[in-house]
Design an enzyme around this catalytic site. Structure first.
Site, mmCIF file in Angstrom:
data_model
loop_
_atom_site.group_PDB
_atom_site.id
_atom_site.type_symbol
_atom_site.label_atom_id
_atom_site.label_comp_id
_atom_site.label_asym_id
_atom_site.label_seq_id
_atom_site.Cartn_x
_atom_site.Cartn_y
_atom_site.Cartn_z
ATOM 1 N N ASP A 82 0.718 -1.399 -0.006
ATOM 2 C CA ASP A 82 -0.088 0.003 0.064
ATOM 3 C C ASP A 82 0.951 1.170 -0.047
ATOM 4 O O ASP A 82 1.888 1.182 0.520
ATOM 5 C CB ASP A 82 -0.913 -0.093 1.180
ATOM 6 N N ASP A 87 -6.928 -1.823 -4.497
ATOM 7 C CA ASP A 87 -8.200 -1.315 -3.605
ATOM 8 C C ASP A 87 -8.863 -0.307 -4.176
ATOM 9 O O ASP A 87 -10.206 -0.519 -3.991
ATOM 10 C CB ASP A 87 -7.570 -0.729 -2.257
#
Length: 156
Positions: free
Chosen positions: A115, A133
């Site tokens: 991330d 995501d």
């Protein structure tokens, strides 16, 4: 109807993996916080759990279990979506599958999901996330919109 779904999934997957490659090999060497705006940073975070770091597991089998779950979900979405004829569910399914496979690859390669997008406001940070995501969340949003407001007719 699998061809357009897989095409959309491939676009999301490529965008996700290329963005992670750039972050890991070009931008975050060494890892640091890069302030882009007053509310957005680039960071490097490894999520060993599921959404928002829930169910974080440092077990050596954890990445494989979560990758297996992602694979089952992606296959389930593909099986459902192959019967769809309207644009929005097809687009949504492709985005969800592409995002799921992107994060699945991370778990197998890195042992966690990479991330790097970090939004914050007034000292509060949204958990870091990535392009996969975004594909999943936007795809689910499209499915919800379609379920609530979409027509029942076919585009064919």
């Amino acid at each position: 109807m699998l061809r357009p779904i897989l095409g959309i999934a491939l676009v999301v997957l490529i965008l996700d993996q290329v963005s992670k490659w750039v972050i890991l090999l070009q931008v975050m060497t060494p890892p640091r916080v890069i302030e882009v705006t007053g509310f957005f940073n680039l960071v490097l975070a490894y999520n060993r759990g599921v959404s928002f770091g829930l169910f974080t597991n440092d077990s050596p089998n954890g990445p494989y279990i979560l990758a297996g779950i992602a694979l089952i979900i992606a296959i389930g979405v593909l099986l459902w979506a192959r019967t769809q004829t309207r644009f929005l569910p097809i687009l949504a399914a492709g985005m969800i599958v592409g995002g799921a496979v992107g994060n699945l690859i991370d778990r197998l390669v890195h042992g966690a999901v990479v991330d790097f997008l970090d939004f914050h406001l007034a000292g509060f940070h949204w958990p870091a996330f990535n392009v996969a995501d975004c594909g999943i969340v936007v795809g689910v949003g499209f499915l919800l919109y379609d379920a609530l407001f979409g027509g029942k007719g076919s585009t064919k």
